[in-house]
Design a protein around this motif. Structure first.
Motif, PDB file in Angstrom:
ATOM      1  N   ASP A  24      29.230   7.630  22.995  1.00 29.76           N
ATOM      2  CA  ASP A  24      30.520   7.380  22.356  1.00 29.76           C
ATOM      3  C   ASP A  24      30.426   6.291  21.289  1.00 29.76           C
ATOM      4  O   ASP A  24      31.099   6.371  20.262  1.00 29.76           O
ATOM      5  CB  ASP A  24      31.553   6.971  23.416  1.00 29.76           C
ATOM      6  CG  ASP A  24      31.790   8.073  24.427  1.00 29.76           C
ATOM      7  OD1 ASP A  24      32.532   9.013  24.105  1.00 29.76           O
ATOM      8  OD2 ASP A  24      31.219   8.004  25.537  1.00 29.76           O
ATOM      9  N   LEU A  63      23.994  10.520  14.700  1.00 27.63           N
ATOM     10  CA  LEU A  63      25.168  11.044  13.992  1.00 27.63           C
ATOM     11  C   LEU A  63      25.383  12.555  14.135  1.00 27.63           C
ATOM     12  O   LEU A  63      26.530  12.992  14.297  1.00 27.63           O
ATOM     13  CB  LEU A  63      25.103  10.676  12.511  1.00 27.63           C
ATOM     14  CG  LEU A  63      25.849   9.410  12.100  1.00 27.63           C
ATOM     15  CD1 LEU A  63      25.748   9.209  10.591  1.00 27.63           C
ATOM     16  CD2 LEU A  63      27.315   9.450  12.517  1.00 27.63           C
ATOM     17  N   MET A 106      27.347  13.307  17.185  1.00 23.18           N
ATOM     18  CA  MET A 106      28.712  12.779  17.089  1.00 23.18           C
ATOM     19  C   MET A 106      29.572  13.685  16.215  1.00 23.18           C
ATOM     20  O   MET A 106      30.726  13.980  16.550  1.00 23.18           O
ATOM     21  CB  MET A 106      28.692  11.356  16.529  1.00 23.18           C
ATOM     22  CG  MET A 106      28.188  10.295  17.481  1.00 23.18           C
ATOM     23  SD  MET A 106      28.373   8.630  16.753  1.00 23.18           S
ATOM     24  CE  MET A 106      27.891   7.591  18.146  1.00 23.18           C
ATOM     25  N   ARG A 162      33.709  13.104  17.506  1.00 24.54           N
ATOM     26  CA  ARG A 162      34.127  11.765  17.937  1.00 24.54           C
ATOM     27  C   ARG A 162      32.896  10.862  18.011  1.00 24.54           C
ATOM     28  O   ARG A 162      31.760  11.325  18.136  1.00 24.54           O
ATOM     29  CB  ARG A 162      34.822  11.804  19.297  1.00 24.54           C
ATOM     30  CG  ARG A 162      33.976  12.366  20.411  1.00 24.54           C
ATOM     31  CD  ARG A 162      34.706  12.380  21.746  1.00 24.54           C
ATOM     32  NE  ARG A 162      33.932  13.093  22.757  1.00 24.54           N
ATOM     33  CZ  ARG A 162      32.928  12.565  23.457  1.00 24.54           C
ATOM     34  NH1 ARG A 162      32.586  11.302  23.239  1.00 24.54           N
ATOM     35  NH2 ARG A 162      32.269  13.267  24.347  1.00 24.54           N
ATOM     36  N   GLY A 163      33.165   9.552  17.945  1.00 20.75           N
ATOM     37  CA  GLY A 163      32.089   8.565  18.033  1.00 20.75           C
ATOM     38  C   GLY A 163      32.454   7.337  17.226  1.00 20.75           C
ATOM     39  O   GLY A 163      33.424   7.338  16.448  1.00 20.75           O
ATOM     40  N   HIS A 164      31.695   6.294  17.433  1.00 21.67           N
ATOM     41  CA  HIS A 164      31.966   5.029  16.743  1.00 21.67           C
ATOM     42  C   HIS A 164      30.632   4.343  16.489  1.00 21.67           C
ATOM     43  O   HIS A 164      29.845   4.118  17.416  1.00 21.67           O
ATOM     44  CB  HIS A 164      32.861   4.146  17.613  1.00 21.67           C
ATOM     45  CG  HIS A 164      33.530   3.028  16.872  1.00 21.67           C
ATOM     46  ND1 HIS A 164      34.649   2.375  17.358  1.00 21.67           N
ATOM     47  CD2 HIS A 164      33.255   2.430  15.683  1.00 21.67           C
ATOM     48  CE1 HIS A 164      35.032   1.430  16.500  1.00 21.67           C
ATOM     49  NE2 HIS A 164      34.188   1.447  15.482  1.00 21.67           N
ATOM     50  N   LEU A 219      31.836  10.337   6.406  1.00 21.66           N
ATOM     51  CA  LEU A 219      32.351  10.849   7.676  1.00 21.66           C
ATOM     52  C   LEU A 219      33.852  11.069   7.662  1.00 21.66           C
ATOM     53  O   LEU A 219      34.453  11.321   8.706  1.00 21.66           O
ATOM     54  CB  LEU A 219      31.967   9.874   8.803  1.00 21.66           C
ATOM     55  CG  LEU A 219      30.458   9.745   9.030  1.00 21.66           C
ATOM     56  CD1 LEU A 219      30.147   8.581   9.965  1.00 21.66           C
ATOM     57  CD2 LEU A 219      29.887  11.047   9.595  1.00 21.66           C
ATOM     58  N   LYS A 241      35.762  13.570  10.035  1.00 26.82           N
ATOM     59  CA  LYS A 241      34.864  13.987  11.120  1.00 26.82           C
ATOM     60  C   LYS A 241      35.246  13.377  12.477  1.00 26.82           C
ATOM     61  O   LYS A 241      34.614  13.670  13.491  1.00 26.82           O
ATOM     62  CB  LYS A 241      33.416  13.596  10.795  1.00 26.82           C
ATOM     63  CG  LYS A 241      32.886  14.164   9.491  1.00 26.82           C
ATOM     64  CD  LYS A 241      32.831  15.675   9.503  1.00 26.82           C
ATOM     65  CE  LYS A 241      32.173  16.200   8.232  1.00 26.82           C
ATOM     66  NZ  LYS A 241      32.212  17.681   8.164  1.00 26.82           N
ATOM     67  N   ILE A 266      34.939  10.227  13.305  1.00 24.78           N
ATOM     68  CA  ILE A 266      33.988   9.174  13.672  1.00 24.78           C
ATOM     69  C   ILE A 266      34.370   7.882  12.963  1.00 24.78           C
ATOM     70  O   ILE A 266      34.647   7.878  11.765  1.00 24.78           O
ATOM     71  CB  ILE A 266      32.548   9.580  13.304  1.00 24.78           C
ATOM     72  CG1 ILE A 266      32.164  10.838  14.086  1.00 24.78           C
ATOM     73  CG2 ILE A 266      31.564   8.446  13.610  1.00 24.78           C
ATOM     74  CD1 ILE A 266      30.883  11.470  13.628  1.00 24.78           C
ATOM     75  N   ARG A 267      34.366   6.801  13.708  1.00 26.88           N
ATOM     76  CA  ARG A 267      34.747   5.504  13.152  1.00 26.88           C
ATOM     77  C   ARG A 267      33.494   4.671  12.874  1.00 26.88           C
ATOM     78  O   ARG A 267      32.463   4.827  13.532  1.00 26.88           O
ATOM     79  CB  ARG A 267      35.666   4.770  14.133  1.00 26.88           C
ATOM     80  CG  ARG A 267      36.912   5.582  14.459  1.00 26.88           C
ATOM     81  CD  ARG A 267      37.942   4.775  15.202  1.00 26.88           C
ATOM     82  NE  ARG A 267      37.543   4.452  16.563  1.00 26.88           N
ATOM     83  CZ  ARG A 267      38.281   3.694  17.394  1.00 26.88           C
ATOM     84  NH1 ARG A 267      39.419   3.174  16.968  1.00 26.88           N
ATOM     85  NH2 ARG A 267      37.868   3.453  18.621  1.00 26.88           N
ATOM     86  N   ASN A 304      40.769   2.736  12.297  1.00 27.32           N
ATOM     87  CA  ASN A 304      39.389   2.328  12.016  1.00 27.32           C
ATOM     88  C   ASN A 304      39.376   0.889  11.514  1.00 27.32           C
ATOM     89  O   ASN A 304      39.985   0.571  10.486  1.00 27.32           O
ATOM     90  CB  ASN A 304      38.746   3.221  10.957  1.00 27.32           C
ATOM     91  CG  ASN A 304      37.246   2.964  10.823  1.00 27.32           C
ATOM     92  OD1 ASN A 304      36.442   3.570  11.523  1.00 27.32           O
ATOM     93  ND2 ASN A 304      36.851   2.062   9.936  1.00 27.32           N
TER      94      ASN A 304
END
Length: 254
Positions: free
Chosen positions: A79, A121, A124, A129-131, A168, A171, A173-174, A229
């Motif tokens: 995550d 990446l 993700m 999702r993802g950070h 991104l 997408k 993703i943060r 974000n």
């Protein structure tokens, strides 16, 4: 299912403090670093926390890719990636600096960071999702004598983080760049090649940031709502600020 965070440079300083923060709050962890005994010590401190140890030198691209590819199924869906591994070496002016120190900083602070990021990446993006949390520095914005390549590597981290956000978009993703100022960890001991006396002088008469201060900020950034974000956080202790412009005066010219 508990969320998973991968922390590089988890053996000390910001990385260790962040790992402890997330472990105390119910996350499962992948902890990475070069010192096996310190990673084992961290895992033993949280016996109830699922924790996978990855002994790793982030400068080794093949090792990074192999580590990511061989993660146990339980830990494979990451995550949060905390790109914390990094260092400063030396404080000499550019014309006296050690080229090996420069190369080590570039290989660790830049290449190590983008090896991990590029490896994680695609998954993700596929999950939506993802950070990515990158550990930058005020040195990436504010120059100081002797900061030369260290500051340049952190300027890379800053701009790379911004460009990741651009790539991104949409997408899910943060990306966040954390930019600490004066902080007392093993940072200065490493910078001065183990000279603890010289390192201690850096913090004499100050109340610097701690690893726990930065862990609190990382925790906050990760736990904002998914539509929020935090692009960057620049943080200094109250004892630190910007210097006035430096002016060299040639006394011969009056």
């Amino acid at each position: 299912m508990a969320k998973t965070i991968l922390v590089t440079g988890a053996t000390s300083g910001f990385g260790r403090a962040c790992a402890e923060k997330f472990a105390r709050n119910g996350w499962q962890l992948i902890i990475s670093g070069r010192r096996t005994e310190r990673l084992e010590e961290l895992r033993q401190a949280f016996p109830e926390t699922p924790m996978h140890i990855a002994v790793l030198d982030v400068r080794d691209r093949t090792a990074v890719e192999s580590m990511v590819a061989s993660l146990p199924t339980r830990f494979a869906d990451i995550d949060v990636l905390l790109n914390n591994a990094g260092l400063a070496l030396g404080l000499h002016p550019a014309h006296e600096a050690d080229l090996e120190d420069w190369e080590t900083m570039v290989d660790t602070n830049i290449k190590g960071l983008f090896y991990l990021t590029r490896s994680l990446l695609p998954a993700m993006v596929e999950r939506g999702r993802g950070h990515i949390i990158n550990m930058g520095s005020v040195a990436g914005t504010w120059p100081y004598p002797g900061g030369n390549v260290y500051g340049a590597t952190k300027a890379f981290v800053k701009q790379f983080s911004n460009n990741l956000r651009a790539d991104l978009l949409g997408k899910g993703i943060r990306v966040t760049n954390i930019e600490p100022g004066l902080a007392e960890t093993e940072f200065s001991v490493v910078r001065f090649h183990g000279d603890r006396q010289k390192a201690d002088q850096v913090y004499q008469g100050t109340r610097p940031l701690t690893g726990e201060d930065i862990a609190d900020i990382v925790w906050w950034a990760v736990n904002t709502p998914p539509h929020v974000n935090i692009n960057s956080v620049e943080v200094m202790p109250t004892c630190q600020s910007w210097a006035p412009f430096a002016i060299h005066r040639n006394q011969e010219k009056g």
